[in-house]
Each structure stands twice: as C-alpha cells, then as structure tokens.
Design an enzyme around this catalytic site. Structure first.
Site, PDB file in Angstrom:
ATOM      1  N   HIS A   1       9.279  -1.441  14.703  1.00 12.39           N
ATOM      2  CA  HIS A   1       8.181  -1.202  13.769  1.00 12.39           C
ATOM      3  C   HIS A   1       8.817  -0.934  12.411  1.00 12.39           C
ATOM      4  O   HIS A   1       9.049   0.204  12.023  1.00 12.39           O
ATOM      5  CB  HIS A   1       7.344  -0.001  14.237  1.00 12.39           C
ATOM      6  CG  HIS A   1       6.119   0.218  13.427  1.00 12.39           C
ATOM      7  ND1 HIS A   1       5.612   1.466  13.158  1.00 12.39           N
ATOM      8  CD2 HIS A   1       5.273  -0.649  12.821  1.00 12.39           C
ATOM      9  CE1 HIS A   1       4.518   1.362  12.422  1.00 12.39           C
ATOM     10  NE2 HIS A   1       4.304   0.092  12.203  1.00 12.39           N
TER      11      HIS A   1
ATOM     12  N   LYS B   1      -1.873  -4.876  16.130  1.00  7.55           N
ATOM     13  CA  LYS B   1      -1.052  -3.919  16.859  1.00  7.55           C
ATOM     14  C   LYS B   1      -1.060  -4.165  18.365  1.00  7.55           C
ATOM     15  O   LYS B   1      -0.107  -3.798  19.066  1.00  7.55           O
ATOM     16  CB  LYS B   1      -1.517  -2.497  16.552  1.00  7.55           C
ATOM     17  CG  LYS B   1      -1.218  -2.055  15.118  1.00  7.55           C
ATOM     18  CD  LYS B   1       0.259  -2.183  14.776  1.00  7.55           C
ATOM     19  CE  LYS B   1       0.555  -1.616  13.387  1.00  7.55           C
ATOM     20  NZ  LYS B   1       1.979  -1.851  13.005  1.00  7.55           N
TER      21      LYS B   1
ATOM     22  N   ARG C   1      -7.216   2.454  13.463  1.00  7.81           N
ATOM     23  CA  ARG C   1      -6.973   2.320  14.895  1.00  7.81           C
ATOM     24  C   ARG C   1      -7.633   3.483  15.645  1.00  7.81           C
ATOM     25  O   ARG C   1      -7.745   4.580  15.129  1.00  7.81           O
ATOM     26  CB  ARG C   1      -5.478   2.298  15.193  1.00  7.81           C
ATOM     27  CG  ARG C   1      -4.765   1.036  14.776  1.00  7.81           C
ATOM     28  CD  ARG C   1      -3.312   1.043  15.234  1.00  7.81           C
ATOM     29  NE  ARG C   1      -2.578   2.183  14.694  1.00  7.81           N
ATOM     30  CZ  ARG C   1      -2.267   3.275  15.368  1.00  7.81           C
ATOM     31  NH1 ARG C   1      -2.634   3.407  16.632  1.00  7.81           N
ATOM     32  NH2 ARG C   1      -1.588   4.254  14.804  1.00  7.81           N
TER      33      ARG C   1
ATOM     34  N   ASP D   1       6.302  -5.371   8.515  1.00  9.65           N
ATOM     35  CA  ASP D   1       5.865  -4.397   9.532  1.00  9.65           C
ATOM     36  C   ASP D   1       6.494  -4.539  10.910  1.00  9.65           C
ATOM     37  O   ASP D   1       6.742  -3.536  11.553  1.00  9.65           O
ATOM     38  CB  ASP D   1       4.343  -4.478   9.676  1.00  9.65           C
ATOM     39  CG  ASP D   1       3.754  -3.277  10.397  1.00  9.65           C
ATOM     40  OD1 ASP D   1       4.132  -2.142  10.050  1.00  9.65           O
ATOM     41  OD2 ASP D   1       2.925  -3.466  11.290  1.00  9.65           O
TER      42      ASP D   1
ATOM     43  N   LYS E   1       6.453   1.312   4.042  1.00  2.76           N
ATOM     44  CA  LYS E   1       7.189   0.118   4.487  1.00  2.76           C
ATOM     45  C   LYS E   1       6.822  -1.103   3.647  1.00  2.76           C
ATOM     46  O   LYS E   1       7.684  -1.822   3.153  1.00  2.76           O
ATOM     47  CB  LYS E   1       6.897  -0.182   5.962  1.00  2.76           C
ATOM     48  CG  LYS E   1       7.412   0.836   6.948  1.00  2.76           C
ATOM     49  CD  LYS E   1       7.343   0.325   8.376  1.00  2.76           C
ATOM     50  CE  LYS E   1       6.005  -0.257   8.765  1.00  2.76           C
ATOM     51  NZ  LYS E   1       4.884   0.689   8.624  1.00  2.76           N
ATOM     52  N   THR E   2       5.518  -1.352   3.533  1.00  2.60           N
ATOM     53  CA  THR E   2       5.072  -2.536   2.800  1.00  2.60           C
ATOM     54  C   THR E   2       5.403  -2.413   1.322  1.00  2.60           C
ATOM     55  O   THR E   2       5.905  -3.352   0.692  1.00  2.60           O
ATOM     56  CB  THR E   2       3.563  -2.742   2.998  1.00  2.60           C
ATOM     57  OG1 THR E   2       3.288  -2.903   4.390  1.00  2.60           O
ATOM     58  CG2 THR E   2       3.079  -3.971   2.250  1.00  2.60           C
TER      59      THR E   2
ATOM     60  N   SER F   1       2.533   3.978   9.574  1.00  6.48           N
ATOM     61  CA  SER F   1       1.581   3.557   8.559  1.00  6.48           C
ATOM     62  C   SER F   1       1.487   4.591   7.447  1.00  6.48           C
ATOM     63  O   SER F   1       1.376   5.788   7.702  1.00  6.48           O
ATOM     64  CB  SER F   1       0.207   3.353   9.199  1.00  6.48           C
ATOM     65  OG  SER F   1      -0.760   3.065   8.229  1.00  6.48           O
TER      66      SER F   1
ATOM     67  N   ARG G   1      -7.459  -1.638   3.375  1.00  8.75           N
ATOM     68  CA  ARG G   1      -6.375  -2.549   3.749  1.00  8.75           C
ATOM     69  C   ARG G   1      -6.544  -3.927   3.119  1.00  8.75           C
ATOM     70  O   ARG G   1      -7.654  -4.368   2.840  1.00  8.75           O
ATOM     71  CB  ARG G   1      -6.347  -2.723   5.272  1.00  8.75           C
ATOM     72  CG  ARG G   1      -5.904  -1.490   6.038  1.00  8.75           C
ATOM     73  CD  ARG G   1      -4.406  -1.383   6.089  1.00  8.75           C
ATOM     74  NE  ARG G   1      -3.950  -0.223   6.841  1.00  8.75           N
ATOM     75  CZ  ARG G   1      -2.680  -0.028   7.183  1.00  8.75           C
ATOM     76  NH1 ARG G   1      -1.761  -0.910   6.841  1.00  8.75           N
ATOM     77  NH2 ARG G   1      -2.323   1.044   7.841  1.00  8.75           N
TER      78      ARG G   1
END
Length: 528
Positions: A216, A197, A56, A253, A238-239, A234, A318
């Site tokens: 989030h 996003k 990003r 997410d 989380k994932t 990020s 990713r």
C-alpha cells in the site's frame, strides 16, 4: 438479453437489460448525466454524490470462509468470516436484483508488469462506477479487449441493500470477498473506493503466491531511474507527495515488488481533494479535467466551480483520473528496485519529528506498527483524527498475517540496501486542535532532500523517546521545526504526550510476540 453475452452466463447472470461493455469515457459521462446521476463540473470532470456512504465501511467487509483459504486468512476484526451459505444467499439476491437492469462492464487489467498482469472485470449498476473503474485500472487496447479473460471479478450494486437480520450482516451495505471464486460482491454502497480496495485485497493474497510483495504505497522515480516508495494510509500524503514535478510518477497507491523490481497494480490515481489548491498540488489540480471522476465535491450551484474547501458532504472528497493525466508519468508503471522508502504518518499527537532516518530494525518496527491517524471522512464515523495502528500501513486490506508481508519487506531492504525514513505529515507545535499541520512546502523539501541523498551523511540526533535519528538541518526547512519539542510552548506537556504515544506503540506491538528481539527493542522508550 441472452444470458451468455460477454460470458455473464458463467456467473449465473441472466435476463438483464442492456449490457454496455467498455464504453468510451465520453459515453459513460453521457449515460451518467442522462440518467440524472451526476453533472459536469466547471473543470470538465464528472461530479457525483455517493449518498450515505462517503468512505469505506470496514465493519461491512467480509471474507468467505472457504476451505481452500480457511487456514491462511488472518481472521479477526479486519478479516471477518462469512459462511459459504450466507454468501450464496447474498449472491442469489444479487442475481435476482440484476434481472431486467442495465449493466455496465469494464474489462481491463491490474499489474503493469506483463509478467504479473491479470484480467479484471467490474460489473456495475451505475455508469459512473464504470467510469471510475475505467480510469483506475489498466485500460486495454482494442486487441487486448478482444481476447480479454477475467481473472478477478467485482460486482457492484449500490441499489441492492442487504438485510442484517436475514443475511447476518452489520448493515444494509456489504463488501464480500471470495478468494476461491476470485470474486467481490458489493451492495448498498456507492462509494467507489470499495471497488478499488477490494481488488487490492484480492491481490494482497494472490500476489504472495507469485513471490511478489503487495504494498500500500505510491512510487516515483527520478531522471536517472532511481525509484522511491511512499507508504502510508489514506490522508497521509501518498498521492500528494508522489506527484512531484521534479520526479516521474509510477503510481499513487498500490504496487507490487517482485524479483524484477516494482510495478503499479493500477492505471489511475484516487486523490483526496479536500483543501486542494493549485499552488500546493498543481499536478492533481490540472488532472481534474474532462474524463476525471469526482466524488462528493461541493459545486457552486450557478457556475459549477468546485469548492475544495467545503466539507459539507464529507472530508473524504475524492478525484479519480488516469495516471497519464499526471505530466511525465511512467508508462507502463514499472520501475527498478527502490533505493529509498518513506513511511508517511499523520501524527495527531504532534510529537513525532517531521523527518527521521530509521535503522533496519526500526524500519521493521514502524512498518509492522503502521502508526498514523485516521483522518476525518476516510471511514464512516470518523469526524476528527484518531490515533491508530495499521500493520504494514494497510491492515484493512491484508488477508494474511502482517508478519508475512513484513518478513518479505525486511529481506528486500537487506538485499537492495534500501534507506528508510519516517516522515510526519501531521501536526507540529501541539496535538490536533492546538498545533498546526506541518506546512506542505516543508514536507516536500524534506522528502526531496531524502530522495536526493542529501540526508545520507548529515548530522543526526537520536530522539530521546522514539530513538529515531533526527537530522539537525535540512535544506529549505527552518531548523526549529526539525526538533518537535522545540515547537511546543510547554516542554513538559510535550514529554508527557510523547510518553503517552510511546505507550500506545508498546501496547500495540504486543500482538507481535514472536518477532526477533532486535525488532521488538527498536521501538520507543516507554519509561525513563
């Protein structure tokens, strides 16, 4: 081609080339390969490189300063205003750029709960971007597609570069959100995360108007239907941690929390792949197959086998895939009110305990603080972890003041008697460069114990600096790593570093001048 095809004329889009709407996954992959914009990896996934932008670009993100939202937006470094006139100028450039070009459209939905589902449309220059959108958002049935009405629109044109001097922007890339039009215009960047996003940012405004807390976070549930939330920026896990073979994944997410329970905003996952291994992350490993989309992963030139340890292009490699690629996922992605919440932080200082229980006041303090480390590659210019504070663990995507979201979370914690834990997925035994990342198997064991209620009544010790409640034992975890100071060879150095981080917390929290004293006093001890 006719200007009214698929309703493009309403957006001013005309005189374009061929328009492909909701092609199959196989067709999108074929188009990408034929155009020379990607290759099939040995695992069957489509592999693309995104060029200069591999993460990003927050300095290139703008919100149109429109009358209807001017007094609501939390303007500042995150939410940078762009005048209506400047946006109109960029939009005219986009319309001119699209003339004569082929376009790829994905029409689908966001919001797995039928009561809150919204139509989303992505108009992309590249078929790979359309594949990403197909796998990340909620895919329509054939009947739904016939009656689809876009309520949110993203136009993604990586080949359109802005002019900083003429357009009043930071670089050739731009990500501009118009809340009045419910439209996002992206130019100059091929990084697919900007699409994802930007839609999340729109929902973070819209959903608050519908009495939904946008979050989030990832979410999963156990066999009894008990739901848990994992907040974190990020790279904090989380994932990885929500893709648990012993639990059912709801989403990785972005979620909403309504009076009915929680629901996934999306229909897919977007996992970091750097150092991915079959042993540590088997579900993600297996999800990277035909239909999946990989960004900036280095492939062996002969075999096309992915090298997930190679960060030549970026640390922020990713993979995107439908949530259905995770075994035993929850479809549709809805769950009840959560019983437990975990705040994930990758502490680069190496001083936070690997797991700690939080009081209600501490939960509010740490949610508003949103401490973690920006990990390499998640944003342009980040090459090694940096300590950062991101309110609500998602400040880059929050158009409203963080206190708006925090107040709602606090009410829900009270209403549903939620237990909250702080989990450090970062460093132990010293700061980044000295210590080591906490082993994933230990983090998984701690998370599992918390979610099963095994830490509800275990003996805890209050940390002398951060005041959080640290369990003295966790099944399957060496007791010595639970006390972070004991993992350092120099105890005095630990104390100094912990005080330094405590001061950073206090300095950051000054922005929340009007919070109740109970919350303000729940932070770490700065002196003493």
């Amino acid at each position: 081609m006719s200007s009214d095809v698929y309703g493009l004329g309403a957006l001013g889009i005309s005189n374009v080339g061929d328009v492909y709407r909701n092609l199959s996954v196989a067709e999108l992959i074929e188009h990408t390969i034929i155009r020379g914009e990607g290759v099939l990896a040995a695992n069957g996934a489509l592999s693309v490189e995104t060029g200069k932008y591999t993460g990003r670009s927050p300095q290139d993100r703008y919100i149109v300063d429109e009358p209807s939202v001017h007094d609501e937006i939390h303007w500042g470094k995150v939410n940078v205003p762009m005048s209506v006139e400047a946006f109109e100028n960029l939009y005219r450039k986009a319309l001119a750029y699209m003339q004569g070009r082929d376009l790829y459209i994905f029409d689908g939905f966001v919001g797995a709960d039928e009561a809150y589902k919204m139509g989303v449309r992505v108009i992309a220059e590249l078929p790979a971007q359309c594949l990403f959108s197909t796998q990340l958002f909620i895919r329509p049935t054939r009947e739904e597609l016939q009656h689809h009405k876009p309520e949110l629109t993203v136009i993604a044109l990586p080949g359109l570069h802005g002019d900083p001097a003429a357009d009043g922007i930071h670089s050739e890339a731009f990500i501009v959100l118009s809340f009045e039009r419910r439209l996002v215009l992206i130019g100059g960047s091929q990084y697919a995360g900007e699409i994802k996003k930007s839609v999340f940012s729109l929902l973070n405004y819209i959903m608050t108007k519908r009495s939904v807390l946008p979050m989030h976070c990832s979410a999963n549930m156990d066999s009894n239907g008990d739901t848990a939330l994992f907040f974190g920026l990020s790279g904090t896990g989380k994932t990885t941690l929500s893709a648990d073979p012993e639990r059912r994944l709801i989403g990785d997410d972005e979620h909403g929390w309504s009076d009915r329970g929680i629901f996934n905003f999306e229909g897919g996952c977007y996992a970091k792949l750097i150092k991915l291994s079959r042993e540590n992350e088997p579900q993600i490993w297996e999800a990277l197959r035909f239909g999946a989309y990989m960004e900036n992963v280095i492939l062996d030139p002969d075999t096309r086998v992915p090298d997930y340890d190679d960060a030549t292009l970026t640390e922020n490699t990713r993979g995107a895939y439908p949530v259905e690629y995770i075994p035993n996922c929850v479809i549709p992605g809805v769950g009840g009110h959560p019983k437990r919440i975990l705040f994930l932080t990758a502490d680069a200082f190496g001083v936070l305990p690997p797991i700690a229980r939080l009081t209600k006041a501490q939960a509010m303090y740490h949610f508003m603080s949103g401490y973690t480390s920006k990990l390499a590659g998640t944003e342009r210019g980040i090459t090694e972890p940096q300590a950062t504070f991101s309110a609500c663990f998602g400040a880059p995507f929050l158009p409203l003041s963080p206190t708006v979201y925090a107040e709602v979370l606090g009410k829900k914690i009270d209403e549903h008697n939620v237990s909250v834990y702080l989990v450090n997925t970062g460093w132990s035994g010293g700061p980044y460069g000295v210590g080591e990342r906490i082993k994933l198997r230990y983090t998984r064991a701690m998370v599992s114990a918390a979610l099963k209620g095994e830490l509800d009544n275990v003996e805890c010790v209050e940390h002398p600096v951060f005041k959080v409640l640290v369990p003295v034992r966790v099944p399957g975890v060496p007791t010595e790593i639970l006390d972070p100071k004991s993992t350092w060879t120099d105890g005095d150095a630990y104390d100094r570093t912990a005080r330094e981080l405590a001061r950073k917390f206090a300095e950051n929290f000054k922005q929340f001048a009007n919070v109740p004293a109970e919350i303000a006093n729940a932070g770490p001890v700065v002196n003493g």
